[in-house]
Design a protein around this motif. Structure first.
Motif, PDB file in Angstrom:
ATOM      1  N   ALA A 199      65.513  -3.359  -1.550  1.00  0.00           N
ATOM      2  CA  ALA A 199      66.007  -3.161  -0.173  1.00  0.00           C
ATOM      3  C   ALA A 199      65.125  -3.820   0.892  1.00  0.00           C
ATOM      4  CB  ALA A 199      66.140  -1.671   0.108  1.00  0.00           C
ATOM      5  N   SER A 200      63.804  -3.735   0.725  1.00  0.00           N
ATOM      6  CA  SER A 200      62.913  -4.257   1.758  1.00  0.00           C
ATOM      7  C   SER A 200      63.083  -5.778   1.896  1.00  0.00           C
ATOM      8  CB  SER A 200      61.467  -3.900   1.381  1.00  0.00           C
ATOM      9  OG  SER A 200      60.583  -4.391   2.317  1.00  0.00           O
ATOM     10  N   MET A 201      63.174  -6.487   0.751  1.00  0.00           N
ATOM     11  CA  MET A 201      63.377  -7.941   0.803  1.00  0.00           C
ATOM     12  C   MET A 201      64.769  -8.242   1.366  1.00  0.00           C
ATOM     13  SD  MET A 201      61.928 -10.825   0.235  1.00  0.00           S
ATOM     14  CE  MET A 201      60.577 -10.592  -0.916  1.00  0.00           C
ATOM     15  N   ALA A 238      57.402 -13.567  -3.829  1.00  0.00           N
ATOM     16  CA  ALA A 238      56.665 -12.493  -4.503  1.00  0.00           C
ATOM     17  C   ALA A 238      55.277 -12.399  -3.866  1.00  0.00           C
ATOM     18  CB  ALA A 238      56.550 -12.806  -5.987  1.00  0.00           C
ATOM     19  N   GLY A 239      54.655 -11.236  -3.964  1.00  0.00           N
ATOM     20  CA  GLY A 239      53.331 -11.093  -3.365  1.00  0.00           C
ATOM     21  C   GLY A 239      53.400 -10.818  -1.875  1.00  0.00           C
ATOM     22  N   SER A 240      54.625 -10.858  -1.318  1.00  0.00           N
ATOM     23  CA  SER A 240      54.760 -10.558   0.113  1.00  0.00           C
ATOM     24  C   SER A 240      54.792  -9.044   0.316  1.00  0.00           C
ATOM     25  CB  SER A 240      56.056 -11.165   0.651  1.00  0.00           C
ATOM     26  OG  SER A 240      57.161 -10.546   0.008  1.00  0.00           O
ATOM     27  N   TYR A 241      54.656  -8.638   1.544  1.00  0.00           N
ATOM     28  CA  TYR A 241      54.753  -7.224   1.923  1.00  0.00           C
ATOM     29  C   TYR A 241      56.087  -6.641   1.460  1.00  0.00           C
ATOM     30  CZ  TYR A 241      55.003  -3.264   5.142  1.00  0.00           C
ATOM     31  OH  TYR A 241      55.127  -2.008   5.671  1.00  0.00           O
ATOM     32  N   GLU A 242      57.157  -7.455   1.546  1.00  0.00           N
ATOM     33  CA  GLU A 242      58.508  -6.956   1.263  1.00  0.00           C
ATOM     34  C   GLU A 242      58.858  -6.945  -0.223  1.00  0.00           C
ATOM     35  OE1 GLU A 242      57.746  -9.165   3.615  1.00  0.00           O
ATOM     36  OE2 GLU A 242      58.308  -8.135   5.473  1.00  0.00           O
ATOM     37  N   ALA A 243      58.037  -7.565  -1.083  1.00  0.00           N
ATOM     38  CA  ALA A 243      58.335  -7.570  -2.517  1.00  0.00           C
ATOM     39  C   ALA A 243      58.052  -6.186  -3.092  1.00  0.00           C
ATOM     40  CB  ALA A 243      57.479  -8.620  -3.216  1.00  0.00           C
ATOM     41  N   PHE A 263      63.257  -3.519   7.921  1.00  0.00           N
ATOM     42  CA  PHE A 263      62.223  -2.652   7.356  1.00  0.00           C
ATOM     43  C   PHE A 263      62.863  -1.646   6.417  1.00  0.00           C
ATOM     44  CE2 PHE A 263      59.921   1.366   7.396  1.00  0.00           C
ATOM     45  CZ  PHE A 263      58.639   0.970   7.062  1.00  0.00           C
ATOM     46  N   ALA A 264      62.321  -1.529   5.212  1.00  0.00           N
ATOM     47  CA  ALA A 264      62.747  -0.485   4.268  1.00  0.00           C
ATOM     48  C   ALA A 264      61.536  -0.158   3.410  1.00  0.00           C
ATOM     49  CB  ALA A 264      63.897  -0.989   3.398  1.00  0.00           C
ATOM     50  N   SER A 265      61.138   1.120   3.401  1.00  0.00           N
ATOM     51  CA  SER A 265      59.876   1.422   2.710  1.00  0.00           C
ATOM     52  C   SER A 265      60.049   2.142   1.384  1.00  0.00           C
ATOM     53  CB  SER A 265      58.975   2.247   3.623  1.00  0.00           C
ATOM     54  OG  SER A 265      59.451   3.585   3.670  1.00  0.00           O
ATOM     55  N   ASP A 266      61.268   2.485   1.013  1.00  0.00           N
ATOM     56  CA  ASP A 266      61.524   3.160  -0.261  1.00  0.00           C
ATOM     57  C   ASP A 266      60.604   4.377  -0.460  1.00  0.00           C
ATOM     58  OD1 ASP A 266      62.751   3.597  -2.648  1.00  0.00           O
ATOM     59  OD2 ASP A 266      61.600   2.114  -3.781  1.00  0.00           O
ATOM     60  N   PRO A 267      60.679   5.363   0.454  1.00  0.00           N
ATOM     61  CA  PRO A 267      59.764   6.498   0.357  1.00  0.00           C
ATOM     62  C   PRO A 267      60.074   7.398  -0.847  1.00  0.00           C
ATOM     63  CG  PRO A 267      61.436   6.918   2.018  1.00  0.00           C
ATOM     64  CD  PRO A 267      61.653   5.514   1.536  1.00  0.00           C
ATOM     65  N   ALA A 268      59.035   8.096  -1.320  1.00  0.00           N
ATOM     66  CA  ALA A 268      59.233   9.080  -2.397  1.00  0.00           C
ATOM     67  C   ALA A 268      59.792  10.366  -1.789  1.00  0.00           C
ATOM     68  CB  ALA A 268      57.906   9.357  -3.066  1.00  0.00           C
TER      69      ALA A 268
END
Ligand code: XMP
Length: 493
Positions: free
Chosen positions: A61-63, A372-377, A99-104
């Motif tokens: 989602a973030s990407m 890959a390796g980005s904040y959003e990956a 922005f999407a942080s996939d929170p627990a």
């Protein structure tokens, strides 16, 4: 002077991007006059020609929201259950902020055992039952947990009350306005049924506001962020497709390393018959014959590349594939006659590769390692030899196939699995919201050198033999790279 593409690619050589160089043409416009707008597939326009690969270390989602906000797109990987993949698509499509942080999610009686329980997000949400759908009763941050003396205590002991919420489809300025107006540091995004889908802080808002602006965000015909998803070619992928369509996916990519198969052709026909308004991208292909079969089956886009990816071992393991520059040129030559856009997939390490792929006929480039390796990956940053890195793995690596991605490489349920990819790590690159705008500026400069103000113009200049190329010798490639310095610092922006 130089060679027209039609002559150069008529040879027996399997050229890739680094083998070739364009000769400069004539400039009578500034780089900012270059328009990179394009299409990912027949019916879906993009303002930025970049697509994130369907890989489980690249596109969730973030990407998806970041790429769509930049005018590009991401294809959500299918190394997940159909439910989970559809939930990622739904989550991305429900927002308007990049922005999407996939929170627990925790229940009040849960105890946090380590910071890993937070995943890559800074906050976790506490709900009555611990499930996403139940009523939110609090939030906890990593630092809240770090400050607690008794680590085994339930989160209800130290959670904060849930902050106020805004609808998840608020744009960045609406979220910023709400935070400022209410003097809050944190706000939750609430979905259509009132469920909490994410937490956004003032820090997140300020970080995003600081990035350069690029293009027009990619929206689907539904007016929401354009989001794509991958499916396999097995019978059960028809059910996956139904889940994805239910989640509002705009385009699906049939994910196969050798796309010219009865299984893929049957699936394309099935998808086009059952979901006529859905764009379907087929692949991967590298020859005109492969592409022809998928075009006849009704694809809206073609994904080109076999063994060109940075983590790929297909050419070594199976002895099959093609140099990516030639594959793109050949497939695009045929696809143009049918008005089918081409995605150049794999092998992009820097902006010059993007210029080459686009001018040789691609409408977009698909990138894995570059993003890959980005904040959003997906995934968390780790340290290796003092460098901050994130995992990046081939979907044909044993590790990924064990999780289910074997369909792409094997097509059936073979008992003996042989890897066609590797697991590695790539350096922290920061946010795609920052480095994609800089990369696109470099691509515009490349097109300016070639005298092309748009991608269709570049394609026409190439096809009419106005643009000329040459093959670079080994020494010319060394000369074209950085050389002869005792030391240097490589900074692009
Ligand atoms: P880059 O060079 O951008 O390539 O990292 C990404 C593309 O590589 C393909 N891919 C694979 N190919 N074995 C392969 O032969 C693999 O394990 C693998 N995983 C991904 C895919 O097309 C992706 O978009």
């Amino acid at each position: 002077d130089g060679f027209p593409a039609s002559r150069l690619f008529a040879s027996k050589f399997s050229y890739t991007f680094d083998d070739l160089i364009f000769l400069p043409h004539y400039i009578d416009f500034p780089a900012d006059a270059v328009d990179l707008s394009t299409r990912i597939s027949r019916n879906l326009p993009l303002s930025t020609p970049c697509v994130a690969s369907p890989m489980d270390t690249v596109s969730e989602a973030s990407m998806a929201v970041a790429m769509a906000s930049l005018g590009g797109a991401a294809i959500v990987h299918c190394n997940a259950t159909p439910d989970h993949q559809a939930a990622i698509v739904r989550s991305a499509k429900s927002r308007r902020i990049p922005f999407a942080s996939d929170p627990a999610f925790f229940a009040p009686s849960d105890a946090v055992s380590s910071t890993a329980d937070f995943g890559s997000a800074s906050f976790a949400i506490v709900t009555e039952s611990g499930s996403r759908k139940s009523k939110p009763v609090g939030v906890v941050s990593r630092s809240d947990w770090e400050a607690v003396a008794d680590k085994a205590s339930p989160v209800s002991d130290y959670m904060r009350l849930p902050p106020a919420s805004v609808p998840s489809n608020y744009d960045l300025e609406q979220v910023a306005g709400f935070l400022a107006g209410e003097e809050l540091e944190l706000v939750t995004l609430a979905g259509e049924e009132g469920e909490v889908i994410d937490l956004v802080s003032t820090e997140d808002v300020e970080r995003i506001r600081g990035f350069p602006k690029l293009g027009v965000p990619s929206l689907g015909p539904d007016g929401k962020f354009l989001v794509g998803a991958a499916i396999g070619t097995r019978e059960e992928d028809k059910e996956r497709l139904a889940h994805l369509v239910g989640a509002g996916v705009n385009v699906v990519v049939v994910d196969s390393s050798q796309g010219n198969s009865k299984y893929q052709i049957d699936l394309i026909k099935y998808a086009k018959n059952n979901y006529p308004r859905l764009d379907v991208i087929g692949g991967n292909v590298v020859t005109m014959a492969q592409a022809h079969n998928l075009i006849m089956a009704g694809v809206d886009g073609l994904r080109v590349g076999m063994g060109s990816g940075s983590i790929c071992t297909t050419q070594e393991v199976c002895a099959v594939g093609r140099g990516q520059a030639k594959a793109v040129y050949k497939v695009a030559t045929l696809a143009k006659d049918y008005d089918v856009p081409v995605i150049a997939d794999g092998g992009i390490s820097y902006s010059g590769h993007i210029v080459k792929a686009l001018v040789l006929g691609a409408s977009t480039v698909m990138m894995g390692s570059f993003l890959a390796g980005s904040y959003e990956a997906p995934g968390i940053y780790e340290y290796q030899n003092g460098r901050r890195v994130k995992k990046y793995r081939g979907m044909g690596s044993l590790e990924a196939m064990t999780k289910g991605s074997d369909a792409r490489y094997l097509g059936d349920n073979l008992k003996l699995k042989v890897a066609q990819g590797v697991v590695g790590a790539v350096a922290d690159k920061g946010s795609v919201l920052k480095f994609i705008p800089y990369t696109m500026q470099a691509v515009k400069q490349g097109l300016q050198d070639l005298g092309a103000t748009s991608l269709p113009i570049a394609h026409n200049l190439l096809r009419s033999d106005v643009l000329r190329l040459e093959v670079r010798t080994g020494a010319a490639q060394v000369e074209g790279g950085i050389h002869g310095l005792v030391s240097y610092e490589k900074k692009a922006f």
